[in-house]
Scaffold this motif. Sequence first.
Motif, PDB file in Angstrom:
ATOM      1  N   ASN A 126     -25.174  44.038   5.917  1.00 21.68           N
ATOM      2  CA  ASN A 126     -25.500  42.747   5.322  1.00 21.68           C
ATOM      3  C   ASN A 126     -26.181  42.981   3.990  1.00 21.68           C
ATOM      4  O   ASN A 126     -27.141  43.735   3.903  1.00 21.68           O
ATOM      5  CB  ASN A 126     -26.417  41.947   6.260  1.00 21.68           C
ATOM      6  N   PHE A 127     -25.628  42.344   2.936  1.00 21.18           N
ATOM      7  CA  PHE A 127     -26.225  42.343   1.600  1.00 21.18           C
ATOM      8  C   PHE A 127     -26.597  40.899   1.295  1.00 21.18           C
ATOM      9  O   PHE A 127     -25.764  40.142   0.827  1.00 21.18           O
ATOM     10  CB  PHE A 127     -25.214  42.782   0.529  1.00 21.18           C
ATOM     11  N   GLY A 128     -27.801  40.489   1.593  1.00 24.22           N
ATOM     12  CA  GLY A 128     -28.217  39.117   1.301  1.00 24.22           C
ATOM     13  C   GLY A 128     -27.394  38.101   2.067  1.00 24.22           C
ATOM     14  O   GLY A 128     -27.566  37.939   3.263  1.00 24.22           O
ATOM     15  N   GLU A 129     -26.465  37.444   1.392  1.00 24.82           N
ATOM     16  CA  GLU A 129     -25.662  36.405   2.031  1.00 24.82           C
ATOM     17  C   GLU A 129     -24.276  36.880   2.452  1.00 24.82           C
ATOM     18  O   GLU A 129     -23.489  36.094   2.957  1.00 24.82           O
ATOM     19  CB  GLU A 129     -25.531  35.196   1.094  1.00 24.82           C
ATOM     20  N   LYS A 130     -23.951  38.119   2.240  1.00 27.94           N
ATOM     21  CA  LYS A 130     -22.637  38.655   2.603  1.00 27.94           C
ATOM     22  C   LYS A 130     -22.776  39.663   3.730  1.00 27.94           C
ATOM     23  O   LYS A 130     -23.634  40.541   3.686  1.00 27.94           O
ATOM     24  CB  LYS A 130     -21.978  39.347   1.410  1.00 27.94           C
ATOM     25  N   SER A 131     -21.929  39.551   4.726  1.00 31.07           N
ATOM     26  CA  SER A 131     -21.935  40.478   5.851  1.00 31.07           C
ATOM     27  C   SER A 131     -20.538  41.027   6.056  1.00 31.07           C
ATOM     28  O   SER A 131     -19.555  40.315   5.876  1.00 31.07           O
ATOM     29  CB  SER A 131     -22.372  39.767   7.135  1.00 31.07           C
ATOM     30  N   TYR A 132     -20.462  42.306   6.435  1.00 34.99           N
ATOM     31  CA  TYR A 132     -19.189  42.976   6.612  1.00 34.99           C
ATOM     32  C   TYR A 132     -19.232  43.835   7.864  1.00 34.99           C
ATOM     33  O   TYR A 132     -20.268  44.405   8.194  1.00 34.99           O
ATOM     34  CB  TYR A 132     -18.876  43.869   5.407  1.00 34.99           C
ATOM     35  N   PHE A 133     -18.086  43.946   8.511  1.00 37.08           N
ATOM     36  CA  PHE A 133     -17.941  44.804   9.688  1.00 37.08           C
ATOM     37  C   PHE A 133     -16.699  45.648   9.469  1.00 37.08           C
ATOM     38  O   PHE A 133     -15.663  45.138   9.053  1.00 37.08           O
ATOM     39  CB  PHE A 133     -17.799  43.957  10.952  1.00 37.08           C
ATOM     40  N   ALA A 134     -16.795  46.942   9.718  1.00 32.21           N
ATOM     41  CA  ALA A 134     -15.632  47.824   9.557  1.00 32.21           C
ATOM     42  C   ALA A 134     -15.612  48.832  10.689  1.00 32.21           C
ATOM     43  O   ALA A 134     -16.660  49.273  11.163  1.00 32.21           O
ATOM     44  CB  ALA A 134     -15.686  48.554   8.218  1.00 32.21           C
ATOM     45  N   GLU A 135     -14.405  49.172  11.096  1.00 31.31           N
ATOM     46  CA  GLU A 135     -14.206  50.211  12.102  1.00 31.31           C
ATOM     47  C   GLU A 135     -13.343  51.308  11.494  1.00 31.31           C
ATOM     48  O   GLU A 135     -12.468  51.042  10.668  1.00 31.31           O
ATOM     49  CB  GLU A 135     -13.519  49.630  13.334  1.00 31.31           C
ATOM     50  N   GLU A 136     -13.599  52.533  11.931  1.00 35.60           N
ATOM     51  CA  GLU A 136     -12.845  53.668  11.422  1.00 35.60           C
ATOM     52  C   GLU A 136     -11.339  53.452  11.611  1.00 35.60           C
ATOM     53  O   GLU A 136     -10.536  53.795  10.752  1.00 35.60           O
ATOM     54  CB  GLU A 136     -13.291  54.941  12.138  1.00 35.60           C
ATOM     55  N   SER A 137     -10.961  52.834  12.718  1.00 39.92           N
ATOM     56  CA  SER A 137      -9.537  52.595  12.989  1.00 39.92           C
ATOM     57  C   SER A 137      -8.919  51.628  11.971  1.00 39.92           C
ATOM     58  O   SER A 137      -7.715  51.647  11.766  1.00 39.92           O
ATOM     59  CB  SER A 137      -9.351  52.060  14.405  1.00 39.92           C
ATOM     60  N   ASP A 138      -9.739  50.802  11.307  1.00 37.94           N
ATOM     61  CA  ASP A 138      -9.233  49.894  10.269  1.00 37.94           C
ATOM     62  C   ASP A 138      -8.857  50.644   9.000  1.00 37.94           C
ATOM     63  O   ASP A 138      -7.966  50.232   8.274  1.00 37.94           O
ATOM     64  CB  ASP A 138     -10.288  48.852   9.876  1.00 37.94           C
TER      65      ASP A 138
END
Length: 131
Positions: A17-29
């Motif tokens: 999470n960077f302030g108002e932005k959130s990200y999720f990532a998986e190695e398989s992606d």
Amino acid sequence: QEICLWAAEDLSAVAVNFGEKSYFAEESDLGLMDWPTLLDGVFAPEKKKITHDCKPLMARLLQQGYKAENFVYDTALAAYDLNPSQSDYPVSKLATTFLGTSVDDGVRKFFADVFAGAATGDVNETFYKNR
């Protein structure tokens, strides 16, 4: 700027999470070629990091050859400072005790409810595609 983050035990998934932005990532992606680049960026020594229970995360980083530096806040350690007699400090218990809300200990729910709130709704987008 600090980043709030969570990483899977084997570092195969991260949420940031960077302030108002959130990200999720998986190695398989991303695949094996791009995943180390993403981890290098997320765990860069110059980035100030906030996480929950950073000691095991720092050990995993060091075991896999990454730097484990600049962790500036640990919510589990803060909870211990507030109540050292408690036996464990899961996110769900802390949210109930200190925020008056209930959350799952799963990463997507954890990040959406605790760090990101209802800020953007893009928690499931991958970090790599949005950096």
